[in-house]
Write a protein that holds these residues in place. Sequence first.
Motif, mmCIF file in Angstrom:
data_model
loop_
_atom_site.group_PDB
_atom_site.id
_atom_site.type_symbol
_atom_site.label_atom_id
_atom_site.label_comp_id
_atom_site.label_asym_id
_atom_site.label_seq_id
_atom_site.Cartn_x
_atom_site.Cartn_y
_atom_site.Cartn_z
ATOM 1 N N LEU A 101 97.238 40.221 121.930
ATOM 2 C CA LEU A 101 98.522 39.655 121.513
ATOM 3 C C LEU A 101 98.551 38.141 121.666
ATOM 4 C CD1 LEU A 101 100.333 42.687 122.658
ATOM 5 C CD2 LEU A 101 101.210 41.395 120.718
ATOM 6 N N ILE A 109 97.503 36.038 118.605
ATOM 7 C CA ILE A 109 98.354 35.873 117.429
ATOM 8 C C ILE A 109 98.761 34.408 117.305
ATOM 9 C CG2 ILE A 109 100.591 36.468 116.429
ATOM 10 C CD1 ILE A 109 100.268 39.181 117.851
ATOM 11 N N ILE A 159 108.068 49.954 116.432
ATOM 12 C CA ILE A 159 106.838 49.157 116.519
ATOM 13 C C ILE A 159 106.618 48.381 115.234
ATOM 14 C CG2 ILE A 159 104.319 49.258 116.688
ATOM 15 C CD1 ILE A 159 104.559 51.514 118.654
ATOM 16 N N ILE A 174 106.764 44.332 114.841
ATOM 17 C CA ILE A 174 105.571 43.552 114.483
ATOM 18 C C ILE A 174 105.936 42.599 113.346
ATOM 19 C CG2 ILE A 174 103.300 43.651 113.397
ATOM 20 C CD1 ILE A 174 102.725 46.130 115.026
ATOM 21 N N ILE A 175 106.695 43.129 112.375
ATOM 22 C CA ILE A 175 107.077 42.298 111.236
ATOM 23 C C ILE A 175 107.997 41.161 111.695
ATOM 24 C CG2 ILE A 175 108.355 42.298 109.056
ATOM 25 C CD1 ILE A 175 107.225 45.204 108.711
ATOM 26 N N TYR A 179 106.853 40.146 119.835
ATOM 27 C CA TYR A 179 105.591 40.660 120.361
ATOM 28 C C TYR A 179 105.653 41.195 121.783
ATOM 29 C CZ TYR A 179 103.467 38.834 116.191
ATOM 30 O OH TYR A 179 103.137 38.614 114.899
ATOM 31 N N VAL A 190 106.588 44.685 121.365
ATOM 32 C CA VAL A 190 105.475 45.410 120.732
ATOM 33 C C VAL A 190 104.419 45.744 121.780
ATOM 34 C CG1 VAL A 190 103.558 45.176 119.122
ATOM 35 C CG2 VAL A 190 105.826 44.405 118.462
ATOM 36 N N ILE A 208 103.287 49.529 122.624
ATOM 37 C CA ILE A 208 101.914 50.003 122.411
ATOM 38 C C ILE A 208 101.289 50.396 123.747
ATOM 39 C CG2 ILE A 208 99.615 49.425 121.560
ATOM 40 C CD1 ILE A 208 100.827 47.671 119.511
#
Lengths: 357, 303, 338
Positions: free
Chosen positions: A53, A56, A313, A317-318, A322, A325, A329
């Motif tokens: 993550l 990103i 989720i 994400i979109i 995060y 997310v 996850i």
Amino acid sequence: MQAAPAAVNATGKGKRLLAAVVKFFRKNSYFFAKVGISLLTLALSIIALFFLLRMIPGDIVELYALKLQNQQGITFERAYELAAQLLNYDPNENIFQAFWRYIGGLFRGELGTSYLETGVSANSLIATRLPWTLFISSVSLFLSFFIGVAVGGYVAQKRRGAANKAASAFIAVSGSVPDYLIALILVIVFAYQLKWFPAQNNYDAFSVTPGFNLPFLGSVLYHAFLPILSYTIVQTGNWILHMRGSCIGVLGEDYILAARARGLSERTIRTKYMKKNALLPLVTQFGVSFGALFGGATLMESIFNYPGIGLEISNRIISKDYMVVQGLIFFSAAMVILVNLVVDLIYPLVDPRVRKG
Amino acid sequence: MMNKTHSTSRFSAVGAFFQGLGSSAARGCRKFFSNGKTIAGFAILAFFVLVAVFGPLIFPYDPDTDMASAYLMPSWEHPFGTDWLGRDVFRQVIAGTGSVLEIAFYSAVFTVVLGTVLGIVSGYLGGWVDKVIMAVTNIFLSIPSFPIYLLLAAIVTINTPVSLSVIISIWSWAGLCRAVRVQIMSLKERDFIQICSVMHMSKAHIIFKELLPNVFSYIAINFVMAMRNAIMASVGIMLVGLAAYDPTNWGAIINAARTKGLMNVKNIYILLYPLLCIVVFQISTLLLANGLDETLNPRLKVM
Amino acid sequence: MQTHTDHIALFSHVSIDYPLKKYTLRAVTDVTFALKRGAVTALVGESGSGKTTIASSLIRCISEPGRVAEGDITFYGSGGEETRLDLLSDKEMRAFRWRKVSMVFQAAQSALNPVLTVREQFSETLEAHGEKLAKEEREARFSDLLDYVKLDAERVLSSYPHELSGGMKQRVMIAFALLLDPELIILDEPTTALDVITQNYIFTLLKKINREKGISMLLMTHDISVVAKFADYVGVMYGGRLMEYGDVRTVFHRREHPYTAGLIGATPSIVGDISQMKPIEGSPPDLLDLPKGCVFAPRCPKCRPVCLTEEPPMREFEDGSMGKCYFYREGDHADTAG
């Protein structure tokens, strides 16, 4: 002088205690090995997720600051400061310090807080979304498992029959259409065209009040029908395939022939010999499938707009939320690991062959 | 009973992999095409390849919009009708075939190479190498794959079939790796591999000349299965709208039509064709995989 | 023909087919012979010669999809009753199995259900045959049987099959075969998976059962030395045909049939010199592509032109021996032909 025997005694005690501990671990080595591997996998998954993550591109604080700037009409510098403060973010903190802070949060049971919505965190989302995800996915898992096992066991014995051909065709087609496309087809036909079932949501928020009342439960079932149907269609083929394969393998074993030679009835052979043995490898698979439920089915839930973990989720994400997310996850990975561990630990109770390690 | 002994002798012919490459290739081809499912699956796949290569030459796709001819129903001129911007759906589907096949192929190559190499190394070397690889594999198997595809799609900009394939294969090799490892571990106990190590053959020789040919059939089947999974994953990623680099990819067409609203029957018309193509493609890979399994693992034949 | 009272079972012109997808495989062709009551009859032959197939036809347990295509099989019970086994209904056959004819399987390790204890499997067999015994009575019967094969009954009964060693499992199987006091036991290579010492022990045990309980036995094996030690009568099978049948001494002493002579010549002997061991040239026949005349002709050292064109008939002699060869007892007078 006096202390010496006491010391000897103490070391003797210590030795005995140590020996007892060693013996305890030896005796339960299967148990501890499985638990150890699970803990290791969990730890490695946390590390992998955290660093994934952080890869990103884009600064989370900057994103949040931009949002605050728009909302409150303040300058970017002020917004950035405010954002850093609200996110408990220290710009001088390096990635390892951040990691330790994250681990600390995990130990306090905080999976991740949203910086886009106040008061929303991975924990609160799991509490509100998980029941819905578990409801539709476990109902369909059990349905498809029982249908699959019954049909698979039946067609394994009639391999030349029409039922087997029909089952093969069903497996081929249902296995060839991606699960979310089956969902899409069902939504198009039954929700948009025939309008028999709703196309989204988990219940009708306008006409019923959540609680233990009939209209609410009815609405829930009505909304869950299509998701459950498509999940079941997708998974049943798989269970038929596994059960049939497992049964065919078992039917080729000598003990089936030997049972027949002993004059046992076909019914006994079918239940006590074929099914009992053929189900063993499916127990593990059932466990794996059950563990995977907790992450929700991202695409299925987005097609039905069903407010489960999976939809959350993909939406987050979109929207680049995060931290949440990461928490979601992590939660699903942890559940996969936990359920697999439980399956490993109870398997010896099911299969006498591995009972003695 | 007779047939079983028959088949095992034929199966050991895989060991004759080395002698006379020419004749074994010919025999391989004959064996390959002796199965009806293999022929059917292969024929459909070949058809898709032909469409991907020659289709765009015969029916070139024109991305220009023409609002006047939006949402036309299927006709001779537009066999699948037109979309909301007046573009021909038939030509879109043809133009997208290549990209779909590329994704399937690249993903399968990456997945199979990664999974097989790590599986063989892990199973053959054992020891701490095995432990490390298995620990990594466990992570990949525990974290659900689809959210990770979406995350990776956010990290890496997807702009080519290769980049999408990389994202898909990074999270799909682990299952194959574990299965290959199990196969290698049981092969390792077999006499002919034991003899090789007693004869001090190099590890490379044992891995590439002895072990690899024996798991070859398994890998071939998994290559086809990896293609299936790649299609599922790629279309799924496109359905969420995270890989919009190629608007003619089947998944992208479906997603675009879906987001335009399923209340409108005309949008359903548009997404029907790529959907049908995906289903046919998936059936062909399933037929091919099952056919290969029947040919290469003859134990099933007795049935 | 002899009277049937000294026979326990009679195979008469039995052929067994395996209908497969593209063709039909005939695993056993026109086999006729009788099993003597109280005796041990052995069937020898290479794998695929059809010996297991013909023996399994006694209890209709030929592996799928095998079927008896021609001929009939008769069982003569000790009470004088005659049973045409090929005419029994499935239900009658189920009752017949194990009660009259039981079987010890080749791979004892896989002939027991891995998820049930030995006790459960013994009990369910009793129940399947309608024997409702009190618990003590049942336990007593089980332990008697297991004591008989020198096993610790208490431990074995509550064990799962994988908890027993190979030799123990084979003894459990033998005790199991005795459960319903059958008249005939089929032994399908009962010792292949065992070491030599255990093999010997098992055969001593089986011989004891044969003597003490008078149970007839049909033994299938490819080990000719076992036949010499253990059997009274022997049938030699090749390519789905019975090539020779007779009592063990005569068959082994005279070595009339070229295939039997080859089998004996190919067996290593502890006292003999290994250089005297002669393998039979060539390989076992392909049942889908059998030679035109005698099935053994391509590998036969005595082969004549006639052997390649016409299959020799089965001829029976006064002493009960039978042989399927043009040169079988050339000097002797054949009793019957066909």
